[in-house]
Design an enzyme around this catalytic site. Structure first.
Site, PDB file in Angstrom:
ATOM      1  N   GLU A   1     -13.732 -52.366  -3.961  1.00 41.61           N
ATOM      2  CA  GLU A   1     -14.086 -52.122  -3.347  1.00 41.61           C
ATOM      3  C   GLU A   1     -15.463 -51.420  -5.390  1.00 41.61           C
ATOM      4  OE1 GLU A   1     -11.990 -49.872  -0.296  1.00 41.61           O
ATOM      5  OE2 GLU A   1     -11.786 -51.246  -2.438  1.00 41.61           O
TER       6      GLU A   1
ATOM      7  N   ARG B   1     -18.441 -53.743  -6.615  1.00 37.91           N
ATOM      8  CA  ARG B   1     -19.443 -53.217  -7.632  1.00 37.91           C
ATOM      9  C   ARG B   1     -19.877 -53.767  -8.512  1.00 37.91           C
ATOM     10  NH1 ARG B   1     -20.677 -48.483 -11.379  1.00 37.91           N
ATOM     11  NH2 ARG B   1     -22.809 -47.636 -10.820  1.00 37.91           N
TER      12      ARG B   1
ATOM     13  N   LYS C   1     -16.348 -42.178  -5.006  1.00 39.79           N
ATOM     14  CA  LYS C   1     -17.208 -43.649  -5.145  1.00 39.79           C
ATOM     15  C   LYS C   1     -18.327 -43.849  -4.849  1.00 39.79           C
ATOM     16  CE  LYS C   1     -14.431 -44.798  -9.170  1.00 39.79           C
ATOM     17  NZ  LYS C   1     -13.881 -46.106  -9.898  1.00 39.79           N
TER      18      LYS C   1
ATOM     19  N   LYS D   1     -17.288 -52.667 -19.131  1.00 41.77           N
ATOM     20  CA  LYS D   1     -18.043 -52.039 -19.261  1.00 41.77           C
ATOM     21  C   LYS D   1     -18.228 -52.958 -20.674  1.00 41.77           C
ATOM     22  CE  LYS D   1     -16.440 -47.099 -18.694  1.00 41.77           C
ATOM     23  NZ  LYS D   1     -15.207 -47.417 -18.102  1.00 41.77           N
TER      24      LYS D   1
END
Length: 502
Positions: free
Chosen positions: A89, A93, A302, A435
């Site tokens: 998941e 995303r 989340k 990130k």
């Protein structure tokens, strides 16, 4: 206009055709989980949808993820180059954020058609009104949504519990409910039957009255609503039957499907008692690790956060007039409870108020498909018969985004597959959805736009680090602060020094 089975079938076909063999489970020995975001476009004439003449919509998978693992907190890195959470998941995303960045670049440079149109403020965009996004997962999200009542004729997929683990902080979830090397075994309702859980002598099974609707374990279901007036955050097992659909005929709840996710510090813990009282529902949870605690919140938590703050995250909010919300969630064939899903994804936040303009708790449509993912644990277990060796989760995670450059990204242990200790820290050892790489894509987008056309939030101050850019998204940060204060006060946040990279 579309059905849960159509969404599931589209995602399964995309997985089979568009994703290569690399990163997929080894046949008969490994399993994995699948998640995706599907873009749905309505026709321009907005014709009315009727039973005899349904409106035809265009469906396209725009991001996909597979994976079952997380890294422990000791392996986290401060330069943003590792994936902390590789559950399907979360991979889907993050892959979706990569797709959104590409679409913003198309809009800002006016090169091609984009999913975005100009907003009311300079440099800000909004989603076209003929588009919605549907999230698909082959499996109920780990954490609160996976705590599903089990009836007397069903089997517990997790091992029996013979002691009160909840009060022993030295024991990790992986050492009590999970087999080594299998991070999602006990939070996976697809896992094979190991042993039927029996009530201890003298323990009466809970009776469930007929006023509760039918149990939803493996059938195709419609969207339902949480009973009004119930504060799901305060629910215990005693109150579970009033919000969870159970089979008619006064069937007895003797247990619950287990989640390996552990309650976060500061939350009331699970009782750990055998049977239906093992878990307390509605709590924030962290994903389990193999002896090393993770700092990754459960997928249920989340997804509940995304339903209030949007899927775009803080960085992309600079360029958006409104958050990018999911309109629906579709779950594949697996043990499932409509009310557990409603409670976990919507109910825990339903009373959050005073959010900034554009933000709100969404009326998320939640559906289940009757189609099973062929590489889920239960499907592989059924096919492998007496194959030698143990069935284990696939160690790799696959990310796919509908972008022209390097759409595919295969990782293991948070780094691109094949990364060695010697190459960690190099540009080649970064996932496209880490990130630092998403931040680099964000900076690339900025560099292609004239400064006088930047959004106001980026023009008023000089920003440098990843943390500074995130904090400058003021409306998003205000919404996140409100959500924490009113619903998710115990949410585990990484220290700021993990976000100081440039």
């Amino acid at each position: 206009m579309w059905t849960a089975d159509e969404i599931a079938q589209l995602c399964y076909e995309h997985y089979g055709i568009r994703l290569p063999k690399k990163g997929k489970p080894e046949p008969n020995h490994e399993w994995t989980l699948l998640a995706a975001v599907v873009k749905i476009q309505s026709p321009a004439d907005k014709a009315c949808d009727t039973p005899d003449k349904p409106v035809q919509v265009t469906k396209e998978v725009v991001s996909m993820g597979t994976g079952t693992k997380c890294i422990g907190q000791s392996k986290m890195r401060k330069n943003g180059d590792i994936l902390n959470d590789s559950h399907a998941e979360v991979i889907a995303r993050r892959s979706f954020q990569r797709y959104l960045l590409h679409q913003l670049q198309l809009a800002a440079t006016l090169k091609e058609d984009s999913i975005f149109v100009p907003g009311t403020q300079k440099g800000v965009w909004k989603l076209r009104r003929d588009l919605i996004f549907v999230f698909f997962s082959s499996h109920t999200p780990c954490g609160d949504a996976s705590i599903i009542p089990m009836l007397e004729f069903e089997d517990q997929p997790c091992c029996p519990v013979f002691r009160n683990w909840a009060n022993d902080s030295s024991v990790e979830a992986s050492s009590n409910l999970e087999a080594p090397g299998n991070e999602r075994k006990c939070e996976d309702p697809d896992s094979p039957v190991t042993k039927k859980m029996r009530l201890e002598p003298g323990t009466a099974a809970r009776e469930v009255t007929n006023r509760a609707a039918h149990h939803q374990s493996f059938g195709k279901q419609k969207s339902g609503q949480i009973s009004p007036g119930i504060n799901s955050c305060d629910l215990t097992v005693e109150g579970l039957a009033t919000v969870t659909r159970i089979a008619p005929g006064s069937a007895k709840v003797i247990d619950v499907y287990r989640t390996g996710a552990k309650c976060v510090p500061g939350e009331a813990g699970d009782s750990g008692k055998p049977g239906a009282a093992f878990h307390q529902v509605g709590l924030l949870r962290v994903k389990p690790g193999r002896g090393d605690r993770t700092r990754s919140m459960s997928c249920s938590d989340k997804m509940a956060r995304w339903n209030v703050l949007g899927c775009q995250g803080a960085l992309l909010m600079h360029f958006l007039e409104e958050p990018i919300y999911l309109s629906a969630v579709v779950i594949g064939k697996c043990p499932y409870s409509q009310e557990a899903m409603q409670r976990a994804l919507i109910g825990r936040c339903q009373n959050v108020s005073a959010l900034p303009k554009g933000f709100g708790v969404q009326e998320l449509k939640i559906l289940q498909s009757d189609l099973l993912f062929e590489q889920s644990r239960s499907a592989v277990q059924a096919k492998r018969a007496d194959s030698p060796g143990r069935l284990v989760p696939c160690g790799a995670a696959i990310s796919w985004s509908a972008v022209p450059e390097q759409p595919l990204d295969v990782t293991a242990n948070g780094f691109p597959q094949g990364t060695t200790k010697k190459t960690i820290g190099s540009l080649q050892a970064r996932s496209q959805i880490s990130k630092v790489e998403l931040f680099r894509s964000f900076q690339k987008l900025l560099s292609r736009i004239a400064r006088d056309k930047w959004p106001h939030s980026l023009r008023v101050q000089k920003l440098d680090t990843y943390q500074e850019y995130k904090e400058a998204a003021s409306s998003y940060q205000e919404a996140w602060s409100t959500l924490r204060k009113q619903a998710f006060g115990s949410w585990i946040r990484n220290p700021p020094d993990y976000h100081q990279f440039k």
